[in-house]
Motif scaffolding. Structure first.
Motif, PDB file in Angstrom:
ATOM      1  N   ARG A 320     -71.434 -16.885 -20.300  1.00 56.66           N
ATOM      2  CA  ARG A 320     -71.998 -15.720 -19.622  1.00 56.66           C
ATOM      3  C   ARG A 320     -71.257 -15.487 -18.303  1.00 56.66           C
ATOM      4  N   VAL A 321     -70.683 -14.294 -18.178  1.00 61.37           N
ATOM      5  CA  VAL A 321     -69.937 -13.897 -16.982  1.00 61.37           C
ATOM      6  C   VAL A 321     -70.784 -12.893 -16.212  1.00 61.37           C
ATOM      7  N   GLY A 322     -70.950 -13.109 -14.906  1.00 58.91           N
ATOM      8  CA  GLY A 322     -71.735 -12.142 -14.143  1.00 58.91           C
ATOM      9  C   GLY A 322     -72.222 -12.700 -12.826  1.00 58.91           C
ATOM     10  N   ASP A 323     -73.349 -12.188 -12.372  1.00 60.88           N
ATOM     11  CA  ASP A 323     -73.904 -12.489 -11.063  1.00 60.88           C
ATOM     12  C   ASP A 323     -73.910 -13.995 -10.795  1.00 60.88           C
ATOM     13  N   PRO A 324     -73.154 -14.457  -9.810  1.00 63.78           N
ATOM     14  CA  PRO A 324     -73.118 -15.905  -9.545  1.00 63.78           C
ATOM     15  C   PRO A 324     -74.460 -16.480  -9.121  1.00 63.78           C
ATOM     16  N   LEU A 325     -75.342 -15.655  -8.566  1.00 64.56           N
ATOM     17  CA  LEU A 325     -76.652 -16.143  -8.134  1.00 64.56           C
ATOM     18  C   LEU A 325     -77.640 -16.283  -9.283  1.00 64.56           C
ATOM     19  N   ASP A 326     -77.256 -15.802 -10.477  1.00 64.02           N
ATOM     20  CA  ASP A 326     -78.102 -15.970 -11.659  1.00 64.02           C
ATOM     21  C   ASP A 326     -77.906 -17.382 -12.195  1.00 64.02           C
ATOM     22  N   LYS A 327     -78.992 -18.118 -12.371  1.00 63.83           N
ATOM     23  CA  LYS A 327     -78.890 -19.517 -12.811  1.00 63.83           C
ATOM     24  C   LYS A 327     -78.354 -19.646 -14.232  1.00 63.83           C
ATOM     25  N   ASN A 328     -78.310 -18.548 -15.001  1.00 60.10           N
ATOM     26  CA  ASN A 328     -77.773 -18.591 -16.360  1.00 60.10           C
ATOM     27  C   ASN A 328     -76.274 -18.331 -16.412  1.00 60.10           C
ATOM     28  N   THR A 329     -75.668 -17.951 -15.303  1.00 56.70           N
ATOM     29  CA  THR A 329     -74.251 -17.579 -15.293  1.00 56.70           C
ATOM     30  C   THR A 329     -73.357 -18.803 -15.449  1.00 56.70           C
ATOM     31  N   ASP A 330     -72.361 -18.681 -16.337  1.00 58.02           N
ATOM     32  CA  ASP A 330     -71.383 -19.746 -16.541  1.00 58.02           C
ATOM     33  C   ASP A 330     -70.108 -19.508 -15.740  1.00 58.02           C
ATOM     34  N   ILE A 331     -69.690 -18.258 -15.642  1.00 56.80           N
ATOM     35  CA  ILE A 331     -68.448 -17.913 -14.960  1.00 56.80           C
ATOM     36  C   ILE A 331     -68.739 -16.828 -13.930  1.00 56.80           C
ATOM     37  N   GLY A 332     -68.467 -17.133 -12.676  1.00 53.00           N
ATOM     38  CA  GLY A 332     -68.765 -16.205 -11.590  1.00 53.00           C
ATOM     39  C   GLY A 332     -67.583 -15.318 -11.260  1.00 53.00           C
ATOM     40  N   ALA A 333     -67.512 -14.926  -9.997  1.00 50.12           N
ATOM     41  CA  ALA A 333     -66.488 -13.983  -9.545  1.00 50.12           C
ATOM     42  C   ALA A 333     -65.234 -14.712  -9.084  1.00 50.12           C
ATOM     43  N   ILE A 334     -64.084 -14.061  -9.254  1.00 51.16           N
ATOM     44  CA  ILE A 334     -62.825 -14.559  -8.688  1.00 51.16           C
ATOM     45  C   ILE A 334     -62.937 -14.452  -7.175  1.00 51.16           C
TER      46      ILE A 334
END
Length: 478
Positions: A320-334
């Motif tokens: 899951r790519v997306g909002d880094p503050l979401d606890k389900n996110t695997d890949i955050g922002a560059i």
């Protein structure tokens, strides 16, 4: 992925972090304005919003910080090790108490998923201070002589990929050994270092023992070149590391460099496929690939290539790519627009040179800096993506037939920081580890760290070790 397994958003609240609109420099135990009057902005990579302004440190500011550290050194180094340990233990406990606040801050400023900041970075940060607190009164038993002495003032320059963890790797052993510190954080991620300054005050650390000067590369260059610095520690790019080595050459300054990498993650035909796939994903997509020891080259034995790649693609499709503050996110922002441009350029070069590019279907946010997890097959050792450090979520796949060929391809790089081996045969693990020219080698795992274990590289990945008993040597006259 089936909607039955879809995850509802689970955002971490950013209200736990109280950001000031502007930050000064931390010199001699107090926040102070810079002499140049210049300010820089730090932005959230996920949204491009300005988080805060901070001071652009000048050569004069660096000199003020070095003078403060020099004044503090006499009393700090004279303290019994057990007394210094008390401060380090106190800092470690405060980091634990404020870990949620610090994890959110790191995610905001860096772009990494909150799950990684919370579950990987912060526990390791506290662990390093706990670990080196334990060494502070045992330096005579570390194997460096009966009475090793501190060097003096350490100038430390850290990168943006693990801002708080790299701070801990450098500050904790320096203080345990009796040195004082002037630290320059990365220009895109200054906030956690400035919050650490507040932790130092909260812990009652004597004034001048830790000083933090923010700014860009010119600030770091002033620190490295300052005649009052006794020791330089740098983590970052090989290019900057070479420039630092040239600056320090001919002086009495001790130097350690932890630079880039192009690690081979080697999978043999007897490896547990599912376990290896998890290790591959962790090796290259952890922290968006912003990892110097990332397993960016996958070397897979030819006979299992199709089976492994099918399993790997299935696993990548669940990321899951997306909002880094979401606890389900695997890949955050560059981390920055500059880094995104670098990743984009190298990925385009991979396609232009004939490699086959694949990414799972994923919708990237409209604002911020994003890059989908990417896999290249049909890669040769001549491709730029197989030779140059991408420092992003891009994996190059090469094949081999024999262990000897795997070693030859793995070592065919100017770097030598890390490697991974996946096999059920213990004898093969040991043989491979003995042949690979890399500082850290993982077997049937990847990206595992412990403060008691040394970390560092060979060749253009730098020299010196951080962590473990070995990490003390860089801060002692032995």
């Amino acid at each position: 992925m089936s909607s039955a397994f879809a995850y509802a958003p689970a955002p971490e609240s950013r209200s736990v972090v109280d950001l000031a609109p502007s930050y000064g420099l931390f010199i001699d135990g107090e926040f102070a304005e810079g002499t140049g009057g210049g300010l820089r902005k730090t932005v959230s990579p996920a949204t491009e919003e300005v988080l805060a302004e901070y001071t652009q440190g000048t050569a004069e500011d660096v000199d003020r910080a070095v003078q403060a550290a020099r004044r503090a050194f006499e009393k700090w180094s004279a303290l019994p090790g057990a007394e210094r340990a008390k401060y380090l233990f106190r800092i470690a406990r405060i980091i634990q108490e404020r870990s949620r606040e610090l994890a959110v801050l790191e995610t905001l400023d860096n772009g990494k998923p909150i799950r990684e900041a919370r579950d990987a970075d912060l526990p390791l940060v506290a662990a390093h201070f706990f670990y080196y607190a334990g060494w502070a009164d045992k330096l005579g038993h570390a194997g460096f002589g009966p009475d090793p002495r501190p060097l003096g003032v350490a100038g430390q320059v850290i990168p943006w990929n693990f801002p708080l963890l790299m701070l801990a790797w450098k500050v904790a052993p320096a203080l345990a050994c009796g040195n004082t510190v002037v630290l320059k954080p990365a220009e895109t991620t200054p906030l956690s270092a400035l919050f650490f300054a507040d932790i130092c005050r909260q812990a009652g650390l004597p004034k001048g023992v830790v000083n933090i000067v923010t700014g860009d590369g010119s600030t770091g260059a002033s620190l490295v070149a300052h005649p009052g610095i006794d020791k330089v520690a740098f983590t970052g790019s090989t290019e900057v590391g070479k420039a630092i080595a040239r600056t320090v050459a001919g002086t009495d300054k001790k130097l350690t460099l932890e630079l880039g990498g192009k690690a081979a993650n080697i999978v043999f035909d007897d490896a547990p496929i599912d376990q290896a796939v998890e290790g591959i994903v962790n090796g290259i997509f952890f922290n968006q690939g912003h990892v110097c020891c990332a397993g960016s080259r996958l070397l897979v034995q030819e006979s299992i290539q199709d089976e492994l790649l099918d399993a790997l693609k299935r696993r990548m499709a669940t990321l899951r790519v997306g909002d880094p503050l979401d606890k389900n996110t695997d890949i955050g922002a560059i981390n920055s627009a500059e880094q995104l441009a670098r990743i984009t350029e190298l990925a385009a070069a991979g396609e232009a040179e004939g490699a086959e590019r694949w990414s799972p279907s994923c919708e990237l946010p409209g604002a911020g800096y994003w890059f989908a997890p990417t896999l290249f097959t049909g890669v040769t050792q001549a491709h730029r993506i197989a030779r140059e450090e991408v420092f992003g979520p891009v994996l190059s796949v090469l094949t081999f037939r024999t262990p000897q060929e795997a070693v030859a391809k793995a070592n065919n790089t100017p770097y030598g920081l890390s490697a991974g081996i996946w096999t059920e045969k213990g004898s093969r693990m040991l043989w491979m580890a003995n042949q690979l020219r890399a500082g850290v080698i993982w077997s049937n795992t990847f990206n595992k760290f412990d403060p008691a274990s040394p970390f560092g590289g060979y060749k253009e990945s730098g020299f010196g070790r951080e962590g473990g008993r070995h990490g003390l040597e860089a801060y002692l006259n032995v």
